[in-house]
Scaffold this motif. Sequence first.
Motif, short mmCIF file in Angstrom:
data_model
loop_
_atom_site.label_atom_id
_atom_site.label_comp_id
_atom_site.label_asym_id
_atom_site.label_seq_id
_atom_site.Cartn_x
_atom_site.Cartn_y
_atom_site.Cartn_z
N PRO A 37 0.81 -1.22 0.00
CA PRO A 37 0.00 0.00 0.00
C PRO A 37 0.84 1.27 0.00
O PRO A 37 0.47 2.27 -0.62
CB PRO A 37 -0.82 -0.12 1.29
CG PRO A 37 -0.86 -1.58 1.59
CD PRO A 37 0.47 -2.10 1.15
N GLY A 49 0.79 4.00 -2.85
CA GLY A 49 0.52 5.38 -2.45
C GLY A 49 1.56 6.36 -2.98
O GLY A 49 1.22 7.44 -3.45
N SER A 74 -0.46 10.60 7.53
CA SER A 74 -0.08 9.34 6.89
C SER A 74 1.05 8.67 7.64
O SER A 74 1.06 7.44 7.82
CB SER A 74 0.33 9.61 5.43
OG SER A 74 -0.74 10.11 4.68
N LYS A 127 -2.80 1.10 4.52
CA LYS A 127 -3.83 1.04 3.49
C LYS A 127 -4.63 2.34 3.36
O LYS A 127 -4.89 2.82 2.25
CB LYS A 127 -4.79 -0.12 3.78
CG LYS A 127 -4.15 -1.49 3.60
CD LYS A 127 -5.16 -2.60 3.85
CE LYS A 127 -4.51 -3.97 3.66
NZ LYS A 127 -5.48 -5.08 3.91
N ARG A 128 -5.04 2.92 4.50
CA ARG A 128 -5.89 4.10 4.42
C ARG A 128 -5.19 5.29 3.75
O ARG A 128 -5.81 5.99 2.94
CB ARG A 128 -6.41 4.48 5.80
CG ARG A 128 -7.48 3.50 6.30
CD ARG A 128 -8.12 4.00 7.59
NE ARG A 128 -9.14 3.07 8.04
CZ ARG A 128 -8.93 2.04 8.84
NH1 ARG A 128 -7.70 1.79 9.24
NH2 ARG A 128 -9.91 1.26 9.22
N LEU A 187 -3.19 5.14 1.38
CA LEU A 187 -3.28 4.81 -0.05
C LEU A 187 -4.66 5.16 -0.60
O LEU A 187 -4.77 5.79 -1.65
CB LEU A 187 -3.00 3.33 -0.27
CG LEU A 187 -3.37 2.77 -1.66
CD1 LEU A 187 -2.55 3.47 -2.74
CD2 LEU A 187 -3.17 1.26 -1.70
N TYR A 188 -5.72 4.77 0.10
CA TYR A 188 -7.07 5.03 -0.38
C TYR A 188 -7.30 6.54 -0.54
O TYR A 188 -7.88 6.98 -1.54
CB TYR A 188 -8.11 4.46 0.59
CG TYR A 188 -8.01 2.97 0.81
CD1 TYR A 188 -7.50 2.13 -0.18
CD2 TYR A 188 -8.45 2.39 2.00
CE1 TYR A 188 -7.41 0.76 0.02
CE2 TYR A 188 -8.37 1.01 2.20
CZ TYR A 188 -7.85 0.21 1.21
OH TYR A 188 -7.76 -1.15 1.42
N TYR A 189 -6.84 7.31 0.42
CA TYR A 189 -7.05 8.75 0.35
C TYR A 189 -6.23 9.38 -0.77
O TYR A 189 -6.68 10.32 -1.44
CB TYR A 189 -6.70 9.39 1.70
CG TYR A 189 -7.50 8.85 2.86
CD1 TYR A 189 -8.79 8.39 2.67
CD2 TYR A 189 -6.96 8.78 4.13
CE1 TYR A 189 -9.54 7.87 3.72
CE2 TYR A 189 -7.70 8.26 5.20
CZ TYR A 189 -8.98 7.81 4.98
OH TYR A 189 -9.71 7.30 6.03
N MET A 232 -5.38 7.88 -3.58
CA MET A 232 -6.04 7.52 -4.84
C MET A 232 -7.21 8.45 -5.12
O MET A 232 -7.36 8.96 -6.25
CB MET A 232 -6.52 6.07 -4.77
CG MET A 232 -5.41 5.04 -4.76
SD MET A 232 -5.99 3.35 -4.42
CE MET A 232 -7.02 3.05 -5.84
N LEU A 233 -8.02 8.69 -4.10
CA LEU A 233 -9.18 9.57 -4.28
C LEU A 233 -8.75 10.98 -4.65
O LEU A 233 -9.30 11.59 -5.58
CB LEU A 233 -10.00 9.58 -2.99
CG LEU A 233 -11.21 10.52 -2.98
CD1 LEU A 233 -12.21 10.13 -4.06
CD2 LEU A 233 -11.87 10.52 -1.60
N SER A 283 -7.54 15.69 1.10
CA SER A 283 -6.80 14.56 1.67
C SER A 283 -6.50 14.80 3.15
O SER A 283 -6.54 13.86 3.96
CB SER A 283 -5.50 14.33 0.89
OG SER A 283 -4.64 15.45 0.99
N GLN A 309 -10.03 10.19 9.92
CA GLN A 309 -9.71 8.80 10.24
C GLN A 309 -9.00 8.70 11.58
O GLN A 309 -9.30 7.81 12.40
CB GLN A 309 -8.83 8.19 9.14
CG GLN A 309 -8.41 6.76 9.40
CD GLN A 309 -9.61 5.84 9.59
OE1 GLN A 309 -10.58 5.92 8.85
NE2 GLN A 309 -9.55 4.97 10.58
#
Length: 456
Positions: free
Chosen positions: A24, A28, A157, A167-168, A170-172, A174-175, A209, A216
Amino acid sequence: MPRTKNLDLTQGIIWKQLLLFLLPIAAGTLFQQFYSTVDAIVVGRFLGSDALAAVGGSAAVIVQLVVGIFTGLSSGATVVISHGYGADDQEKLTRAVHTSIAFSLLGGIVITVVGILLTPQSLVWLKNPQEIMADATLYLRWYFVGTIPMLLFNMGSGILRAVGDSKRPLYYLMLCCLLNIVLDLVFVAGLHFGVEGAAIATSLSNLVSALLILTQLAKAKEGYRFQPRQTKIHRPTLTHILGIGVPAAVESSMYAFSNLLIQVPINNLGTDAVAAWSATSKVDGIYWSLIVSFGVAIMAFVGQNYGAGKYDRMKASVKVCMQIAMGTTIVLSVLLMIFAKYCFLLFTDNPQVIQYATQVVYYFAPFYFIWTVIEVLANALRGAGDALAPMVISVGGVCGLRILWVFLVVPHWPTLLGISICYPLSWVLTALLLILRYRRAKWHEKAKGTVLPKEA
């Protein structure tokens, strides 16, 4: 206290845990690289090679200098938090998290104000080509407007990664990368805002972001939970963070400073060379992004095991990380050399720019494997709390040699090859010194001692 679903890096099969944590982060960092590359592609394609040079030349190096300093400082927070998490010390986790976020806010304010005020003069010092001065100034000033959310996201991060959650972030990323692409096209191609449109798009994406990462952290159940009312600087904790972060910040700033000095002779070669250097930084940034992710991963991995006092696992994880990173480097080096020319067509159709950029990749890519050694060993040492030695070695080996090269060699060899060759030479020297330091490090003695200092 029972752990959440975050990865506990002090247990399990090393290569599996490392890959689960690393992948991840690698994805990222690639998205983060893509984040900045989109700006360059949109600007280069819709506004031309001069605008590409404005966004990716001196302006990009100044951003690297400023952000690099704070990123180095924030690495101290990552190490301290990973030590506390490995030792399961909830109170010190709480102090470290809120001190880190408060420090990010204060640092962001200072960087924003100083950056906006000093932008014109800093570009003059770098001998930025006059024909792109106005665009570079606009881009930089708008970029600095988004400094606070960018620093908050990077710090958030780092906190999540320190506790095993890769992982989180990475998700943020990507968005927000997708949001940045849309906003780039809207502001630059649609509304014709010019280069400042690209900077505004990035700043707005950074804001989203930062809000996501803080939200989170506010939902966390353990000691790293973010509670806005507790956001303040705890002096002993900040001192500990800075004790590890300042050497990394000095190292990062010296990297950027040496790159600033190198940017001057690049600027003297003309706008095409500046645009080529900018495009190269985006294409070979794929490699740098991935290798940086290995450094981030091994620092957190070693940090948690240092907190738990597991010396043998620390050392074994470095060996595994080095093997995976070296294999990745070799594959990417070959791919970059094969496809570099075609990648540059994404940025421009100027044949001279493409020729220059391809040459630079051919100068760098065969030697990337040397940098792999530097990234893994330096961050492994930092993860164990040894921040001073990597800083001294890197400043002397990488930055010192480059600075001497700019003043003593480049005036007599003012070509792309003459400028570029100092990079692999500095990597060789630094890698050898870090290998010696790593082999002599007495990790087992440190790991058995007190990890974090007592705080008032």
